[in-house]
Design an enzyme around this catalytic site. Structure first.
Site, PDB file in Angstrom:
ATOM      1  N   GLU A   1      86.448   7.493  12.968  1.00  0.00           N
ATOM      2  CA  GLU A   1      84.752   7.808  12.972  1.00  0.00           C
ATOM      3  C   GLU A   1      83.908   9.658  12.893  1.00  0.00           C
ATOM      4  OE1 GLU A   1      82.214   5.383  12.026  1.00  0.00           O
ATOM      5  OE2 GLU A   1      83.666   3.739  11.795  1.00  0.00           O
TER       6      GLU A   1
ATOM      7  N   LYS B   1      70.865   0.276  15.130  1.00  0.00           N
ATOM      8  CA  LYS B   1      71.034  -0.706  14.205  1.00  0.00           C
ATOM      9  C   LYS B   1      72.036  -1.308  15.456  1.00  0.00           C
ATOM     10  CE  LYS B   1      73.875  -0.403   9.983  1.00  0.00           C
ATOM     11  NZ  LYS B   1      74.529   0.243   9.265  1.00  0.00           N
TER      12      LYS B   1
ATOM     13  N   ASN C   1      79.127   4.640   6.012  1.00  0.00           N
ATOM     14  CA  ASN C   1      79.314   3.629   5.764  1.00  0.00           C
ATOM     15  C   ASN C   1      81.241   3.369   5.019  1.00  0.00           C
ATOM     16  OD1 ASN C   1      78.005   1.415   6.480  1.00  0.00           O
ATOM     17  ND2 ASN C   1      76.565   1.801   4.795  1.00  0.00           N
TER      18      ASN C   1
ATOM     19  N   HIS D   1      88.137  -1.359  14.836  1.00  0.00           N
ATOM     20  CA  HIS D   1      87.298  -1.564  13.780  1.00  0.00           C
ATOM     21  C   HIS D   1      87.454  -0.240  13.185  1.00  0.00           C
ATOM     22  CE1 HIS D   1      83.779  -0.511  11.580  1.00  0.00           C
ATOM     23  NE2 HIS D   1      83.416   0.222  12.740  1.00  0.00           N
TER      24      HIS D   1
ATOM     25  N   HIS E   1      84.217   1.536   5.053  1.00  0.00           N
ATOM     26  CA  HIS E   1      83.643   0.270   5.527  1.00  0.00           C
ATOM     27  C   HIS E   1      83.458  -1.140   5.037  1.00  0.00           C
ATOM     28  CE1 HIS E   1      82.373   2.995   8.641  1.00  0.00           C
ATOM     29  NE2 HIS E   1      81.570   2.058   9.517  1.00  0.00           N
TER      30      HIS E   1
ATOM     31  N   ARG F   1      71.653   7.206   4.628  1.00  0.00           N
ATOM     32  CA  ARG F   1      72.251   6.270   5.870  1.00  0.00           C
ATOM     33  C   ARG F   1      73.373   5.242   5.283  1.00  0.00           C
ATOM     34  NH1 ARG F   1      69.502   3.803  11.300  1.00  0.00           N
ATOM     35  NH2 ARG F   1      71.843   3.154  11.687  1.00  0.00           N
TER      36      ARG F   1
END
Lengths: 360, 360
Positions: free
Chosen positions: B181, B139, B241, B261, B244, B237
């Site tokens: 993450e 991405k 997220n 982030h 997010h 997928r």
């Protein structure tokens, strides 16, 4: 209406060709979500925008009207499309419609490739050039100040809708520029089509419906066959670039303003024919036949005023056909058969450039 | 050195993880042409740029040094990369190297996707966040003023080279943002990894080599498995997220400047956990365990100062998870199992936002 299917794994799409298609529900039928953004330019908007939006009344239908011209095919113009999409809150399921010539089609296709990493788009080409060339094959891009189409993506449309009636308002000069690409298909892979074009020149010059439909269909079929066999331009797709390496250099030299793309390609194809003669593949008669297929349309067959061999060398070094320093060119083995090669004596290129820049 | 293969049809690539990889010939070995453009930022350049370029001495090796920060992840900064590529006459066979964190990686990957419609690139991530997240999966994007990552492409790297030694110079706060993450992978699909992370928190906090390698490897493997099964984000997928949708809203609200982030994702994951409790899937203890896995790292678990429920509603409507008007969210069925759903009572979302904005 004629329909041609471009066969690409997972992403096949139809090309519809015929008169008055903008007055049908064809565009509407190809939209999957409930949002659509129609992008066009200042020249096309007053003529056809309302006709298109009228058929999309049940959707959230927004529009962007861009300035008209190759000089606006930039990242800056692209941002206007993104700004409109964001302002009107378009989601991943939106569809972009490119209503215009090749510049609009290339930019809108690239915007669709990038917006949220890829949304649907539909090509509605309004010039002959866009109908037979840029609307088919999924190549999208904007220009960089130092080179044409340097920033882009491969992104296939959901469908291409070619209304030949829109050519009624196309200026003579732009029509001729489109014919350069039509003639190109004959030159690179379809000698019978090249013959047919010579025989039907007067029909095409008065824009006879049947002749026009046939010419566009055969052009799209040729392009679709090449693209289907080679989607990301690793091999034979490069044949479609006959005249383009020389042509891009001439367009860059003239700042994308003096010549239309098809005009530059016409002059570039004459250069390719001459270089093919240098290499012993074409005869003098063949070269005359190539030039003679283009000049009756008023297409240029000599270099732009003031352009030198040094200008060519400098600008062609930037071209995408440079692979690890070797300039690969699309040349003609014979009329109706092109090849891509870097295997030639450098003098053949030098002599071609020198003769061409002398208007020889 | 550990190597993980990300299996994608036609475009599989290896991820190498280990100490001192920048001092090897790994990058050089993955370059196919004779040109390379190393793109990095002002913070990373003085630390690692020379080490990277030293290994590429037999190639035409050019460099671009960008300003450091998410606020520069724009089309305007992207143009600087294109300008350098054009000025130095890079061809279609060039390779771009992204030496930096997620911002550099996303931009260089997008530049590689677009330059001449696609060239090779190699990810050399220098932050923990980039190592476990943005460098894996293809991405790429830049931000739009109205939304994060709105303009981009899917473009897989040729390889990812993760030198854990570069984390020695990573500030504590950025390290923690990367841990958010890492913890996410445990939460969405790997309960045993979540347990392992709780047990090894102190090893990770003193950046023990073995613990770090293990955490990165397991994170990359989780991400690679998800991406391999769903390359273009049509299905599972989206589980990646977690946190997010809420997190992007918080980042946009704060202008991408106040929070990293990973920090926004941490707060977003707490929101997702709370909403999952509203829906009866998580217990109070589960929610406390989620927050308790994040707060020891100094990660935020409450809303940014001054952000209201109205701000959330407004900003989340723009998010890519809006499909034809319905807001789909990634939530937790239990710790170690996420799901994507738009099937919830709107009040559950409203209550979650209200409680969160009250710092409840």
């Amino acid at each position: 209406m004629q329909t041609l299917d471009v066969a690409l794994a997972e992403r096949s799409y139809p090309i519809h060709i015929g008169p008055d298609l903008l007055s049908t529900s064809l565009i509407r039928e190809r939209i999957r979500g409930n949002q659509v953004m129609v992008v066009t330019n200042e020249t096309i908007a007053p003529r056809y925008l309302e006709r298109v939006t009228a058929s999309l009344g049940d959707l959230q239908c927004d529009t962007v009207i861009l300035p008209d011209g190759e000089q606006y095919k930039t990242l800056a113009t692209l941002e206007r499309i993104f700004d409109a999409l964001m302002e009107k809150r378009h989601s991943r399921t939106t569809t972009l419609v490119a209503l215009g010539g090749g510049v609009v089609g290339d930019m809108v296709g690239f915007a669709a490739a990038c917006f949220q990493r890829g949304v649907d788009f539909i090509q509605v080409p309004t010039t002959l050039l866009a109908q037979v060339d840029s609307s088919v094959g999924g190549k999208t891009a904007v220009n960089h100040p130092r080179g044409k189409n340097m920033i882009g993506a491969f992104h296939q449309p959901r469908s291409v809708i070619i209304d030949i009636r829109v050519l009624d308002t196309l200026p003579e000069r732009e029509f001729a520029a489109g014919m350069a690409e039509v003639i190109k298909y004959g030159l690179i892979r379809d000698p019978r089509f090249f013959d047919w074009l010579e025989q039907h020149r007067s029909d095409l010059q008065r824009r006879d419906d049947a002749a026009l439909t046939e010419a566009i269909l055969r052009s799209c079929r040729n392009k679709a066959e090449v693209v289907a066999a080679d989607e990301t331009e690793q091999g034979n797709r490069a044949l479609l670039n006959l005249g383009h390496t020389f042509g891009h250099a001439m367009e860059t030299f003239t700042g994308y303003r003096q010549w239309l793309h098809g005009e530059a390609v016409a002059a570039g194809m004459v250069m390719a024919a001459r270089m093919s003669r240098e290499l012993g593949w074409l005869s003098n008669d063949d070269v005359a036949r190539v030039a003679g297929s283009l000049s009756p349309w008023g297409l240029p067959v000599t270099a732009p005023e003031g352009m030198t061999t040094a200008d060519f060398s400098d600008l062609m070094a930037l071209d995408k056909k440079v692979r690890n320093g070797r300039l690969r060119l699309v040349l003609l083995k014979r009329i109706g058969e092109a090849l891509v090669t870097g295997e030639y004596h450098p003098n053949a290129l030098t002599r071609t450039l020198e003769a061409f820049c002398d208007k020889g």
